[in-house]
Design a protein around this motif. Structure first.
Motif, PDB file in Angstrom:
ATOM      1  N   TYR A 273       0.853  -1.201   0.000  1.00 37.53           N
ATOM      2  CA  TYR A 273       0.000   0.000   0.000  1.00 37.53           C
ATOM      3  C   TYR A 273       0.881   1.241   0.000  1.00 37.53           C
ATOM      4  N   ASN A 279      -6.159   5.241  -2.662  1.00 37.96           N
ATOM      5  CA  ASN A 279      -7.406   4.561  -2.976  1.00 37.96           C
ATOM      6  C   ASN A 279      -7.205   3.212  -3.644  1.00 37.96           C
ATOM      7  N   GLU A 280      -6.024   2.639  -3.452  1.00 37.82           N
ATOM      8  CA  GLU A 280      -5.775   1.321  -4.020  1.00 37.82           C
ATOM      9  C   GLU A 280      -4.800   0.540  -3.153  1.00 37.82           C
ATOM     10  N   GLN A 282      -2.303  -3.248  -3.376  1.00 40.16           N
ATOM     11  CA  GLN A 282      -1.799  -4.347  -4.198  1.00 40.16           C
ATOM     12  C   GLN A 282      -1.794  -5.623  -3.365  1.00 40.16           C
ATOM     13  N   THR A 297      -4.463  -5.215  -8.424  1.00 34.64           N
ATOM     14  CA  THR A 297      -4.823  -3.935  -7.822  1.00 34.64           C
ATOM     15  C   THR A 297      -6.299  -3.934  -7.454  1.00 34.64           C
ATOM     16  N   LEU A 299      -9.178  -1.351  -6.224  1.00 33.96           N
ATOM     17  CA  LEU A 299      -9.548   0.053  -6.072  1.00 33.96           C
ATOM     18  C   LEU A 299     -10.713   0.181  -5.096  1.00 33.96           C
ATOM     19  N   THR A 300     -10.741   1.277  -4.368  1.00 36.13           N
ATOM     20  CA  THR A 300     -11.850   1.501  -3.440  1.00 36.13           C
ATOM     21  C   THR A 300     -13.159   1.651  -4.201  1.00 36.13           C
ATOM     22  N   GLY A 315     -13.810   3.593  -7.777  1.00 39.18           N
ATOM     23  CA  GLY A 315     -12.648   4.115  -8.477  1.00 39.18           C
ATOM     24  C   GLY A 315     -12.500   5.614  -8.510  1.00 39.18           C
TER      25      GLY A 315
END
Length: 376
Positions: A273, A279-280, A282, A297, A299-300, A315
């Motif tokens: 992170y 907002n993402e 890994q 990935t 995404l929020t 996203g």
């Protein structure tokens, strides 16, 4: 649910952030009464009145002491420089107010302990401003850990870098004075420790090192003044669960603006992170066909609550101030007697004890055990 009367001390970077949160929390969440912005305090009456108009507070004062005793104030937001936190927080708690104090608790462990004692004696909610833990991504990471997605975590690395102290020609100001604390370690390194606290429950022992990239800085009226704090800190850590780790902090790192880089290594995978891409996250898991393994990935999205309270589409992303609004809602939960995702003074003292242990280790050059915290 109660309509709370709010008092705000300080209107700088974090003061405005608190004011935005108090202004927005009812509109964003829709399940609390709109707080009453009662009193704002600043260093002068003139400045206080101007900021009260800008931020929507009903009254203004140039004396914070009148704010903490004002009967219209139920919660005091403290967003002043670090050295002022203990006196203000203790005074507010003794006056029967709830407290929302920016991190760190204090510049000295003994003062943080006094703040905790005052909070316990008051029976009021006393919380600290660790808004990075409110990121929906952080809640997701905790859930991934709890569900064993990457197996047993055996090593963690946290780096926190910014460049606001990178220029050697920058004037000496309060963050370079010993009265502000140790430097990078407690000025913003406590954020890294807050993430460790919510993800793993704390640190057992540490081996620290602190450094000054610049010995002195120019002063406004000419000449130079010796830098009294450490803008770089590096620490080996052992978590309470036995995992090893590294914390690397640098507030003189050119090009880094708000970076908290987290790597969590487990027996079945890895989580990565970066706060600059907040907002993402890994995620790597060592399952499936070897030729198709790799980081993916995430995404929020509205599935990562409370993202859904802000944006209905995935996203699009949240920002720093949004996390403060989430923290504000959690504070109101705690005041209403509900469970809340929050770092209170009870939790914060554990972070302060780690900071103190790291500083002592840096000066002694040896591993230092973190004192076992008292039960609540």
């Amino acid at each position: 649910m109660t309509s709370l009367g709010i008092g705000l001390i300080g209107t700088g970077y974090m003061g405005k952030c608190h004011a935005l949160a108090w202004n927005a929390v009812a509109a964003v969440f829709g399940d609390v009464d709109r707080p009453r912005l009662a009193v704002l305090a600043e260093t002068s009456q003139e400045l206080a009145e101007r900021k009260a108009r800008e931020l929507g507070f009903a009254r203004a004062t140039g004396d914070w002491r009148t704010l903490v005793t004002d009967p219209d104030v139920d919660v005091v937001s403290i967003t002043t420089p670090n050295a002022f936190h203990p006196e203000m927080a203790i005074a507010a708690l003794e006056a029967g107010k709830h407290v929302w104090c920016e991190k760190p608790m204090a510049t000295k462990l003994v003062d943080a302990e006094r703040m905790l004692a005052a909070a316990r004696a008051s029976g009021k909610v006393a919380a600290l401003g660790y808004n990075y833990i409110q990121n929906p991504i952080m809640r997701l990471i905790r859930r991934l850990l709890d569900e064993g997605e990457i197996g047993e975590v055996n090593h963690v690395r946290l780096e926190m870098d910014e460049d606001f102290m990178a220029d050697p020609g920058e004037l000496f100001y309060w963050k370079s004075a010993a009265s502000s604390g140790h430097g990078a370690l407690d000025d913003f390194g406590v954020h890294a420790l807050s993430l460790i606290w919510v993800l793993f429950g704390g640190v057992r022992r540490v081996c620290g090192h602190m450094a000054k990239p610049y010995a002195d800085r120019p002063v406004k009226d000419g000449g130079r003044r010796a830098v009294e704090t450490y803008d770089i800190a590096t620490t080996l850590i052992e978590l309470n669960n036995g995992a090893s780790g590294i914390i690397a902090l640098n507030r003189s790192a050119w090009g880094r603006k708000g970076r908290i880089f987290v790597q969590l290594f487990g027996s079945k995978g890895t989580i990565v992170y970066d706060q600059e891409r907040m907002n993402e996250v890994q995620l790597y898991t060592a399952d499936g066909a070897k030729d198709r393994q790799g980081f993916r990935t995430i995404l929020t999205s509205p599935h990562h609550r409370p993202y859904d309270k802000f944006i209905p589409a995935p996203g699009h992303g949240l920002g720093f101030n949004d996390l403060k609004i989430v923290e504000c809602r959690e504070l109101i939960r705690r005041i209403d007697g509900e469970a809340a995702h929050l770092i209170t003074f009870e939790d914060g003292i554990r972070i302060e004890r780690v900071v103190d242990a790291i500083a002592r280790s840096a000066h002694s050059g040896v591993w230092v055990d973190v004192p076992v915290s008292e039960d609540r």
